[in-house]
Design a protein around this motif. Structure first.
Motif, PDB file in Angstrom:
ATOM      1  N   ALA A 151       0.913  -1.258  -0.137  1.00 11.73           N
ATOM      2  CA  ALA A 151       0.084   0.055  -0.134  1.00 11.73           C
ATOM      3  C   ALA A 151       0.779   1.272  -0.032  1.00 11.73           C
ATOM      4  O   ALA A 151       0.423   2.467  -0.169  1.00 11.73           O
ATOM      5  N   THR A 152       2.297   0.992   0.205  1.00 11.45           N
ATOM      6  CA  THR A 152       3.206   2.261   0.249  1.00 11.45           C
ATOM      7  C   THR A 152       4.025   2.337  -1.062  1.00 11.45           C
ATOM      8  O   THR A 152       4.370   3.536  -1.190  1.00 11.45           O
ATOM      9  N   GLY A 153       4.273   1.190  -1.537  1.00 12.02           N
ATOM     10  CA  GLY A 153       5.183   1.442  -2.828  1.00 12.02           C
ATOM     11  C   GLY A 153       5.580  -0.126  -3.323  1.00 12.02           C
ATOM     12  O   GLY A 153       5.257  -1.192  -2.899  1.00 12.02           O
ATOM     13  N   PHE A 154       6.816  -0.110  -4.109  1.00 16.41           N
ATOM     14  CA  PHE A 154       7.070  -1.309  -4.863  1.00 16.41           C
ATOM     15  C   PHE A 154       8.688  -1.231  -4.815  1.00 16.41           C
ATOM     16  O   PHE A 154       9.272  -0.300  -5.257  1.00 16.41           O
ATOM     17  N   GLY A 155       9.211  -2.105  -4.152  1.00 25.02           N
ATOM     18  CA  GLY A 155      10.552  -1.996  -3.837  1.00 25.02           C
ATOM     19  C   GLY A 155      10.981  -0.960  -2.813  1.00 25.02           C
ATOM     20  O   GLY A 155      10.574  -0.490  -1.975  1.00 25.02           O
ATOM     21  N   LYS A 156      12.114  -0.284  -3.508  1.00 24.39           N
ATOM     22  CA  LYS A 156      12.533   1.134  -2.885  1.00 24.39           C
ATOM     23  C   LYS A 156      11.628   2.363  -3.262  1.00 24.39           C
ATOM     24  O   LYS A 156      12.031   3.281  -2.688  1.00 24.39           O
ATOM     25  N   LEU A 157      10.841   2.283  -4.202  1.00 31.69           N
ATOM     26  CA  LEU A 157       9.947   3.453  -4.706  1.00 31.69           C
ATOM     27  C   LEU A 157       9.060   3.529  -3.728  1.00 31.69           C
ATOM     28  O   LEU A 157       8.088   2.343  -3.262  1.00 31.69           O
ATOM     29  N   ARG A 158       8.600   4.518  -3.170  1.00 28.67           N
ATOM     30  CA  ARG A 158       7.500   4.869  -2.408  1.00 28.67           C
ATOM     31  C   ARG A 158       6.522   6.170  -2.996  1.00 28.67           C
ATOM     32  O   ARG A 158       7.135   7.205  -3.732  1.00 28.67           O
ATOM     33  N   LEU A 159       5.198   5.900  -2.766  1.00 30.13           N
ATOM     34  CA  LEU A 159       4.378   7.158  -3.014  1.00 30.13           C
ATOM     35  C   LEU A 159       4.752   8.486  -2.358  1.00 30.13           C
ATOM     36  O   LEU A 159       5.148   8.241  -0.974  1.00 30.13           O
ATOM     37  N   GLY A 160       4.743   9.454  -2.925  1.00 31.38           N
ATOM     38  CA  GLY A 160       5.182  10.879  -2.413  1.00 31.38           C
ATOM     39  C   GLY A 160       6.536  11.102  -2.394  1.00 31.38           C
ATOM     40  O   GLY A 160       6.988  12.157  -2.184  1.00 31.38           O
ATOM     41  N   MET A 161       7.452  10.147  -2.908  1.00 30.36           N
ATOM     42  CA  MET A 161       9.011  10.821  -3.261  1.00 30.36           C
ATOM     43  C   MET A 161       8.867  11.688  -4.369  1.00 30.36           C
ATOM     44  O   MET A 161       8.117  11.587  -5.350  1.00 30.36           O
ATOM     45  N   SER A 162       9.856  12.419  -4.207  1.00 31.35           N
ATOM     46  CA  SER A 162       9.999  13.677  -5.114  1.00 31.35           C
ATOM     47  C   SER A 162      10.953  12.864  -6.184  1.00 31.35           C
ATOM     48  O   SER A 162      11.407  11.873  -6.320  1.00 31.35           O
ATOM     49  N   GLU A 163      11.175  13.798  -7.210  1.00 30.91           N
ATOM     50  CA  GLU A 163      11.981  13.312  -8.467  1.00 30.91           C
ATOM     51  C   GLU A 163      13.414  12.910  -8.030  1.00 30.91           C
ATOM     52  O   GLU A 163      13.787  11.876  -8.417  1.00 30.91           O
ATOM     53  N   ALA A 164      13.826  13.986  -7.406  1.00 31.59           N
ATOM     54  CA  ALA A 164      15.364  13.530  -6.678  1.00 31.59           C
ATOM     55  C   ALA A 164      15.395  12.252  -5.804  1.00 31.59           C
ATOM     56  O   ALA A 164      16.312  11.700  -5.746  1.00 31.59           O
ATOM     57  N   GLU A 165      14.519  12.186  -4.926  1.00 35.35           N
ATOM     58  CA  GLU A 165      14.332  11.031  -4.031  1.00 35.35           C
ATOM     59  C   GLU A 165      14.384   9.632  -5.009  1.00 35.35           C
ATOM     60  O   GLU A 165      14.766   8.597  -4.422  1.00 35.35           O
ATOM     61  N   ALA A 166      13.432   9.926  -5.842  1.00 33.14           N
ATOM     62  CA  ALA A 166      13.148   8.586  -6.561  1.00 33.14           C
ATOM     63  C   ALA A 166      14.179   8.327  -7.260  1.00 33.14           C
ATOM     64  O   ALA A 166      14.830   7.101  -7.373  1.00 33.14           O
ATOM     65  N   GLU A 167      14.977   9.267  -7.856  1.00 34.11           N
ATOM     66  CA  GLU A 167      16.258   8.887  -8.825  1.00 34.11           C
ATOM     67  C   GLU A 167      17.545   8.307  -7.691  1.00 34.11           C
ATOM     68  O   GLU A 167      18.178   7.632  -8.012  1.00 34.11           O
ATOM     69  N   ALA A 168      17.462   8.959  -6.644  1.00 34.77           N
ATOM     70  CA  ALA A 168      18.701   8.425  -5.405  1.00 34.77           C
ATOM     71  C   ALA A 168      18.269   7.210  -5.140  1.00 34.77           C
ATOM     72  O   ALA A 168      19.282   6.207  -5.011  1.00 34.77           O
ATOM     73  N   ALA A 169      16.976   6.768  -5.093  1.00 35.43           N
ATOM     74  CA  ALA A 169      16.697   5.380  -4.650  1.00 35.43           C
ATOM     75  C   ALA A 169      16.729   4.436  -5.730  1.00 35.43           C
ATOM     76  O   ALA A 169      17.250   3.241  -5.654  1.00 35.43           O
ATOM     77  N   ALA A 170      16.440   4.629  -6.983  1.00 30.83           N
ATOM     78  CA  ALA A 170      16.194   3.702  -8.085  1.00 30.83           C
ATOM     79  C   ALA A 170      17.114   4.107  -9.280  1.00 30.83           C
ATOM     80  O   ALA A 170      16.982   3.352 -10.457  1.00 30.83           O
ATOM     81  N   GLY A 171      17.761   4.827  -9.240  1.00 28.75           N
ATOM     82  CA  GLY A 171      18.373   5.486 -10.595  1.00 28.75           C
ATOM     83  C   GLY A 171      17.682   6.461 -11.333  1.00 28.75           C
ATOM     84  O   GLY A 171      16.634   6.707 -10.883  1.00 28.75           O
TER      85      GLY A 171
END
Length: 279
Positions: A151-171
């Motif tokens: 309900a919060t995300g998939f792998g290291k991706l989470r809902l609500g992450m900014s673009e910078a946070e998403a790229e820092a977590a998943a590239g």
């Protein structure tokens, strides 16, 4: 007609003095009348005595029938048949034996068994017969194949992450496109169980996570789940076109897409308040 004793004596005198008798009778009318009176008294006494004896025998031994005999003339007077719990059979006239059964005979009653007898426990208590066991509905089939989408995300991706946070977590997001207020990208690698599309805004961050492969939810809903199973796992689900929107968390929901036969073909995770496309 009742006659007095004087009338009887007078009739007897006239009879005995009749010349047609041919001889004078030595019989005395007074003697005849007195004898008749004695016989009448004796008969009354006998009847009274016999009735009392019959009553005593009836009370002591249950006599059901008694007969009064006149000792003077031998005539028999049958008494009332008294029943003390046993009925007397109807007497049959003499002659050849009758094939008709007695009136008091009865045919044996038949007993029909309607239910098996209850079983007895070793302690002596009687157990009621067991009722047929109700058939339980089959357990809901839970899907566990594919990657887990929570309900919060998939792998290291989470809902609500900014673009910078998403790229820092998943590239870095691949094939990134900006359309209006929404940015669309593609993430893959060890940070996620499988290739995944995402949608995000500058103000809300990631609002959609849409895995490309097969996934399942913690409640066991995945590819192949039926509408009945979806509604059983998520009672608050609502239908939106060809998909069910099932509440997942406080600010998220699963969008479960259905095929023509009503089974699930894909699932994505979305924020409740978002306006981007699903990827």
């Amino acid at each position: 007609m009742n006659m007095s004793e004087e009338d009887v004596q007078r009739k007897l005198r006239d009879l005995f003095s009749d010349e047609r008798l041919g001889a004078s009778s030595t019989l005395n009318p007074e003697t005849i009348v007195a004898g008749a009176k004695r016989r009448r008294r004796r008969r009354q006494m006998m009847q009274t005595t016999t009735g009392m004896a019959a009553a005593v025998v009836m009370l002591g031994g249950g006599l059901t029938v008694f007969t009064i005999h006149d000792t003077d003339n031998g005539a028999a007077f049958p008494g009332d048949q008294l029943s003390l719990g046993v009925s007397s059979p109807i007497p049959q006239p003499p002659g050849p034996a009758s094939s008709v059964p007695p009136a008091y005979s009865s045919a044996p009653s038949s007993i029909h068994a309607s239910a098996p007898p209850p079983s007895t426990a070793p302690g002596g208590s009687v157990k009621p017969p067991k009722s047929p066991t109700a058939t339980k509905p089959p357990a809901q089939g839970k899907v566990t194949t594919g990657a887990l989408l929570t309900a919060t995300g998939f792998g290291k991706l989470r809902l609500g992450m900014s673009e910078a946070e998403a790229e820092a977590a998943a590239g870095p997001l691949r094939t990134k496109q900006v359309r209006g207020a929404c940015t669309y990208g593609y993430a893959e690698g060890s940070a996620v169980p499988g290739p995944t599309s995402v949608s995000l805004t500058e103000s809300a961050g990631i609002t959609v996570i849409n895995p490309a492969g097969k996934v399942h939810t913690p409640e066991g809903i995945g590819v192949g789940s039926t509408e009945a199973e979806i509604l059983a796992a998520y009672p608050g689900s609502t239908k939106d076109g060809a998909a069910y929107v099932a509440p997942a968390g406080a600010v998220s929901a699963y969008r479960i897409f259905l095929s023509d036969d009503g089974s699930a073909v894909s699932i994505l995770l979305t924020s409740l308040d978002q306006g981007c496309q699903f990827g």
